[in-house]
Scaffold this active site. Structure first.
Site, PDB file in Angstrom:
ATOM      1  N   CYS A 222     -11.640  30.153   2.250  1.00  0.00           N
ATOM      2  CA  CYS A 222     -13.072  29.899   2.131  1.00  0.00           C
ATOM      3  C   CYS A 222     -13.384  28.496   2.632  1.00  0.00           C
ATOM      4  O   CYS A 222     -12.480  27.657   2.765  1.00  0.00           O
ATOM      5  CB  CYS A 222     -13.563  30.077   0.696  1.00  0.00           C
ATOM      6  SG  CYS A 222     -13.095  28.737  -0.418  1.00  0.00           S
TER       7      CYS A 222
ATOM      8  N   ASP B 121     -21.820  10.524  40.935  1.00  0.00           N
ATOM      9  CA  ASP B 121     -21.217   9.560  41.852  1.00  0.00           C
ATOM     10  C   ASP B 121     -21.066  10.240  43.210  1.00  0.00           C
ATOM     11  O   ASP B 121     -20.829  11.448  43.273  1.00  0.00           O
ATOM     12  CB  ASP B 121     -19.860   9.121  41.315  1.00  0.00           C
ATOM     13  CG  ASP B 121     -19.194   8.104  42.212  1.00  0.00           C
ATOM     14  OD1 ASP B 121     -19.816   7.071  42.498  1.00  0.00           O
ATOM     15  OD2 ASP B 121     -18.056   8.359  42.636  1.00  0.00           O
TER      16      ASP B 121
ATOM     17  N   ASP C 116     -15.059  10.438  39.012  1.00  0.00           N
ATOM     18  CA  ASP C 116     -13.665  10.858  39.208  1.00  0.00           C
ATOM     19  C   ASP C 116     -12.747  10.426  38.071  1.00  0.00           C
ATOM     20  O   ASP C 116     -11.553  10.686  38.111  1.00  0.00           O
ATOM     21  CB  ASP C 116     -13.129  10.351  40.553  1.00  0.00           C
ATOM     22  CG  ASP C 116     -13.133   8.829  40.644  1.00  0.00           C
ATOM     23  OD1 ASP C 116     -13.314   8.178  39.605  1.00  0.00           O
ATOM     24  OD2 ASP C 116     -12.968   8.305  41.760  1.00  0.00           O
TER      25      ASP C 116
ATOM     26  N   ASP D  26     -14.846   5.204  37.892  1.00  0.00           N
ATOM     27  CA  ASP D  26     -16.090   5.413  37.157  1.00  0.00           C
ATOM     28  C   ASP D  26     -15.900   5.359  35.645  1.00  0.00           C
ATOM     29  O   ASP D  26     -16.819   5.688  34.901  1.00  0.00           O
ATOM     30  CB  ASP D  26     -16.691   6.773  37.540  1.00  0.00           C
ATOM     31  CG  ASP D  26     -16.957   6.878  39.029  1.00  0.00           C
ATOM     32  OD1 ASP D  26     -17.513   5.925  39.586  1.00  0.00           O
ATOM     33  OD2 ASP D  26     -16.595   7.900  39.621  1.00  0.00           O
TER      34      ASP D  26
END
Length: 757
Positions: A12, A446, A642, A646
């Site tokens: 439960c 980008d 990428d 970034d």
């Protein structure tokens, strides 16, 4: 250090909360999340927290235990004590075996409970059908019911009694408490009425029994648990499929001989032979041969990928054609498949912010329900109603209440949603990321490596002596790792140029570089770099403008302080870029392109894919600031990059999506990794998030409505007006199937279309 392990014995939502509380009390544990739907715990703890301490904490919460003898392997394939950890797939197999055993036991209990229920109901018929009154004395019928109900009460009800007793140790109550109290009240009252009827007749009360209520209630609840367990198993099918993808053996070259070895015996550096039609056993790099490889089980892309010497291969993918050899680079828990399974399991075990409300309510739910049931009983007696009516409403309130529907509403949808994502090459870090994705209204893409292939090529050389200019520029770029520099060097070498070694190399990030080549100073870079060095580039301005308008990146070359020419490079768009941008815009999202290129080049690329908002000439370290600027304007931002250059922008965004390389899927800066690098996966991720959150909201709505309406009806609020009472047996059926309904509704996510339309 994060550890994820399976827990056996939960039945439960309150069980999960109890275990979570006990794990958080262990010294050294900083956080603990226990997921009832996935039956797993995720614990952040210091390295000195022992497996025994965690096991003891879990056991102290009730009749629960950690399935494996030690916590699951960490991200380095080691358990917390430094010993080799079991693979995720192996742990899953053990958990699955125990789960199948539990399901089989619930099936047996349900079948025997059903037989007993029919027998008890038949024995109650003489009381309900006057024509049958002469079959046997009531005392005999009561005694027969007692004989049938007693083993059922304590066999089917044993799990609820154990849970109740464990909760009492910690002064807590759970769904087990409601069921144990409700059925025990019906059973206990019936036992007294059977064995000591004078207690009732002496008080002027007719002695009646309610064995049918206790037996049928327990049977229906166990039936509900059986159906719930089966449905939960279907919810986690994605993990089963992933775990089943792993190859069992590998053909390894050792001492000049090919040996078929179990996959566990392959080590990094082994040379592995793969024939057509075979699975690639582990991750590696091809050393001999070539083939087309089906990577759909990892990336979600159905088109086979051509591979040759030097290319990476991923374990569990399928070799479609050629024979090749490869060197193993990642084995065991480090392979891409095991990383993916681990990421998915961690996501499925996490909690979404929307679940906090359900958890808060679940924490107070059971004590409140017990209080309501007692008040209901007393009020009906004070109102002068028969004892039987007050007693039935007391039991009905206890039985109809269901914290499990609330507890399952969010995690079951998360399990199905993240599993569905993994099947499509969309790896979601946690439930919070899945929830936040559907709130986004802006997507930043980008350019290089995201919208484009990320591999620029030289297209034009403008100079009085193009060959000499290219040779000088390429020589200067030999020390550079920038993609444009690598492309210039590659183009010059392909043209047969002999490149001298540069001296005094110096790169200026985002602008250009300078070096000495054969005694001459060579500068390669942007117009701003040239202007800073006092170089006049007006002579080539028209050519630069023309090439930039064509979507090409232009770099200037200066030799000994004079502009000598320029080199244009182009990075081709991915085939999926334009379609992905249109689909994002159809979803109502604002699409922004960000790039370090000049404005003209950036606008040319953007126009090809239908993007109207461009952030150009943005240095890598300033991309995060561009994301922040949009956030300050009220935008909820998805940043797609990428995962390397970034990383700051991915971390700054509300949701960071990294394009994976297939072999390296655990990108720490990203909330979501798109394994295939196909931009259409962004659209799929957003659709998946929206569908999952819609399902969660509906699940919570029905769970709340069920309890909000069910408890008052069970308490008898309709009785004074229309004479309507909720029989405890009907209440138990409603309670049992409320959880099944929520899980089944979550399973609908498997059929929701998330691909491009």
């Amino acid at each position: 250090m994060k550890q994820t392990f399976a827990i056996h014995g939960m039945h439960c939502a309150s069980c999960a909360l109890s275990i979570e509380r006990q794990l958080k009390k262990v010294p050294g544990v900083t956080s603990a999340v226990v997921n009832y739907a996935s039956e797993k715990a995720t614990v952040d703890a210091s390295a000195d927290v022992s497996a025994q301490a965690l096991q003891t904490a879990v056991a102290s919460a009730g009749d629960y235990r950690i399935i494996q003898s030690a916590p699951a392997a960490n991200h380095h394939g080691m358990s917390h004590d430094g010993q080799p950890g079991a693979s995720v797939a192996g742990e899953h197999d053990h958990a699955a075996m125990l789960k199948e055993r539990d399901i089989a036991r619930l099936r047996r209990k349900t079948m025997l409970g059903a037989i007993a229920s029919v027998a008890v109901i038949l024995l109650t018929l003489p009381d309900m059908v006057p024509a049958l009154m002469g079959l046997a004395p009531r005392e005999v019928l009561f005694a027969l019911q007692l004989l049938i109900a007693t083993p059922i009460q304590f066999w089917l009800g044993s799990q609820f009694y154990r849970g109740t007793l464990a909760g009492l140790k910690h002064f807590s109550a759970s769904m087990d408490t409601l069921i144990a109290v409700g059925t025990s009240a019906a059973y206990g009252y019936s036992v007294l009425a059977t064995l000591l009827p004078q207690l009732f007749t002496g008080a002027g009360i007719e002695a009646n029994v309610y064995f049918d209520a206790s037996v049928v209630i327990l049977t229906l609840i166990v039936l509900g648990k059986y159906l719930e367990a089966r449905a939960k198993g279907q919810a986690s099918e994605a993990i089963k499929k992933l775990a089943g993808l792993a190859a069992k053996t590998a053909r390894v070259v050792r001492d000049g001989h090919e040996l078929d070895l179990p996959i566990e015996q392959v080590v990094v550096g082994d040379t592995v032979v793969v024939r057509p039609g075979e699975k690639i056993p582990v991750d590696g790099v091809i050393t001999d041969g070539s083939s087309a490889i089906d990577e759909s089980m990892i990336s979600g892309e159905s088109v086979p990928v051509d591979k040759t010497t030097g290319d990476p291969v991923i374990g569990a993918t399928l070799n479609k054609s050629g024979l090749f050899k490869f060197r193993a680079t990642k084995v065991g828990a480090d392979t891409a498949l095991q990383q993916i399974i681990r990421l998915v399991e961690e996501a499925q075990g996490s909690k979404a912010p929307i679940q906090k409300l359900a958890d808060l309510i679940s924490g107070y739910f059971v004590p409140v329900v017990i209080a309501i049931s007692i008040v209901t009983f007393v009020v009906w007696l004070l109102a002068g109603q028969p004892f039987a009516l007050a007693f039935f409403t007391f039991i009905a309130v206890l039985i109809v209440a269901c914290p499990c529907a609330l507890g399952l509403a969010t995690p079951t949808a998360i399990i199905v949603g993240t599993g569905r994502g993994a099947e499509h090459g969309i790896l979601i870090r946690d439930a919070e990321s899945l929830e936040l994705t559907q709130k986004a209204n802006t997507v930043i893409l980008d350019k290089t490596g995201t919208l484009t292939q990320g591999a620029p090529e030289v297209t034009d050389v403008v100079a009085d002596d193009p060959a000499a200019l290219l040779r000088s520029a390429a020589a200067a770029e030999r020390g550079s790792e920038h993609p444009l520099g690598v492309a210039i060097v590659k183009h010059a070498q392909a043209a047969g140029a002999a490149l001298p070694e540069p001296q005094h190399f110096k790169a200026v990030a985002g602008f250009g570089l300078e070096a000495t080549v054969e005694g001459r100073q060579v500068l390669v870079g942007k117009p701003g770099f040239m202007a800073e060095r006092g170089i006049n580039t007006d002579r080539f301005a028209a050519d630069a403008q023309r090439l930039a308008a064509a979507g090409k990146t232009v770099v200037y070359v200066a030799i000994d302080g004079q502009a000598a020419g320029l080199i244009a490079l182009a990075d081709t768009l991915k085939s999926s870029s334009a379609e992905a941008v249109k689909s994002l815009q159809r979803l109502g999202l604002q699409v922004v392109m960000i790039t370090g290129d000049n404005v003209a080049t950036a606008n040319a690329i953007a126009s090809q894919v239908g993007i109207t908002e461009v952030r150009a000439e943005v240095l890598p370290e300033h991309k995060a600031e561009a994301v922040q600027a949009l956030q300050q304007q009220g935008h909820k931002v998805i940043m797609v990059g990428d995962g390397i250059n970034d990383a700051p922008a991915l971390a700054q965004a509300d949701i960071g999506m990294a394009l994976g390389s297939g072999t390296d899927v655990a990108m720490e800066a990203a909330d979501i990794t798109l394994v295939a690098g196909d931009l259409r996966k962004i659209v799929e991720a957003i659709r998946l998030s929206r569908a999952t959150m819609s399902t969660i909201r509906w699940n919570l709505f029905w769970a709340f409505i069920y309890n909000i309406l069910g408890i008052p009806i069970a308490a008898g609020v309709l009785y004074p007006f229309w004479g309507i009472l909720l029989h405890p047996i009907i209440a138990s059926g409603a309670m049992a199937f409320s959880s099944v309904f929520v899980v089944t509704n979550s399973l609908r996510l498997k059929r929701v279309r998330i691909g491009a339309v």
